[in-house]
Write a protein that holds these residues in place. Structure first.
Motif, short mmCIF file in Angstrom:
data_model
loop_
_atom_site.label_atom_id
_atom_site.label_comp_id
_atom_site.label_asym_id
_atom_site.label_seq_id
_atom_site.Cartn_x
_atom_site.Cartn_y
_atom_site.Cartn_z
N GLU A 128 0.83 -1.20 0.00
CA GLU A 128 0.00 0.00 0.00
C GLU A 128 0.87 1.26 0.00
O GLU A 128 0.59 2.22 -0.72
CB GLU A 128 -0.93 0.00 1.21
CG GLU A 128 -2.03 -1.03 1.15
CD GLU A 128 -2.79 -1.17 2.47
OE1 GLU A 128 -2.51 -0.40 3.43
OE2 GLU A 128 -3.67 -2.04 2.54
N THR A 129 1.93 1.25 0.80
CA THR A 129 2.81 2.41 0.87
C THR A 129 3.52 2.63 -0.45
O THR A 129 3.65 3.76 -0.92
CB THR A 129 3.84 2.22 2.01
OG1 THR A 129 3.13 1.99 3.23
CG2 THR A 129 4.72 3.45 2.17
N GLU A 130 3.98 1.55 -1.09
CA GLU A 130 4.63 1.68 -2.40
C GLU A 130 3.66 2.22 -3.44
O GLU A 130 4.03 3.04 -4.29
CB GLU A 130 5.19 0.33 -2.84
CG GLU A 130 6.44 -0.09 -2.09
CD GLU A 130 6.92 -1.49 -2.45
OE1 GLU A 130 6.13 -2.28 -3.04
OE2 GLU A 130 8.08 -1.81 -2.15
N ALA A 131 2.38 1.79 -3.38
CA ALA A 131 1.38 2.29 -4.32
C ALA A 131 1.14 3.78 -4.10
O ALA A 131 1.01 4.55 -5.06
CB ALA A 131 0.08 1.50 -4.17
N SER B 264 4.17 5.71 -5.55
CA SER B 264 4.19 5.79 -7.02
C SER B 264 3.04 6.66 -7.52
O SER B 264 3.18 7.34 -8.54
CB SER B 264 4.15 4.40 -7.64
OG SER B 264 2.89 3.80 -7.44
N ALA B 265 1.89 6.67 -6.84
CA ALA B 265 0.77 7.53 -7.24
C ALA B 265 1.12 9.00 -7.05
O ALA B 265 0.62 9.86 -7.79
CB ALA B 265 -0.48 7.18 -6.44
N ALA B 266 1.98 9.30 -6.11
CA ALA B 266 2.39 10.68 -5.88
C ALA B 266 3.42 11.14 -6.91
O ALA B 266 3.78 12.31 -6.93
CB ALA B 266 2.96 10.83 -4.46
#
Length: 154
Positions: free
Chosen positions: A103-106, A109-111
């Protein structure tokens, strides 16, 4: 008068109310000050623990004794699942951590965050260093000097 060296009995021999022989199978793994043998004896019994330890090579006995203590304490804490319950708990905990990492990696990358590029590989002494700039080669040949004989003739 001969002084006799007093050796305290190991935890197992104390539990069995017997004198601890010099070659006691329990003594190296359950010293007199150990409280862990109570758990092991309660779950497995003295005779079974002795048979387990004697069936193993000497170099494997310490690990086996530690494993018996861990499993006995787990069985006392959780009579139904024992150490398997603890293993399942740890597996669920790791799965939860993996989900949080994903979740943190997603979110990262979304940022639009781009991780910094790794530095270029280091050059070693045996490599030929690259030239950063090529030397300038003149496009016209340099002027030639005239010799004295050419000046006189001309």
């Amino acid at each position: 008068m001969e002084q006799r060296e007093t050796i305290s009995a190991c935890a197992a021999c104390k539990k069995m109310s017997r004198e601890c022989p010099p070659d006691c199978i329990f003594a190296p793994y359950f010293p007199a000050t150990s409280t862990s043998f109570d758990c092991v004896q309660r779950i497995y019994g003295c005779d079974n623990v002795g048979r387990i330890l004697q069936s193993l090579p000497v170099e494997e006995r310490r690990v086996a004794a530690e494993s018996l203590v861990f499993q006995a304490k787990a069985r006392i804490r959780d009579p139904i699942f024992g150490c398997v319950g603890y293993i399942c708990f740890l597996q669920h905990y790791l799965a939860q951590i993996d989900r949080e990492i994903q979740e943190t990696e997603a979110e990262i990358s979304a940022a639009g965050y781009q991780p910094p590029q790794p530095p270029p590989p280091e050059q070693h002494w045996h490599q030929i260093p690259q030239m950063l700039e090529m030397p300038q080669i003149p496009s016209t040949p340099p002027p030639q000097e005239t010799t004295r004989t050419e000046k006189k003739n001309g």
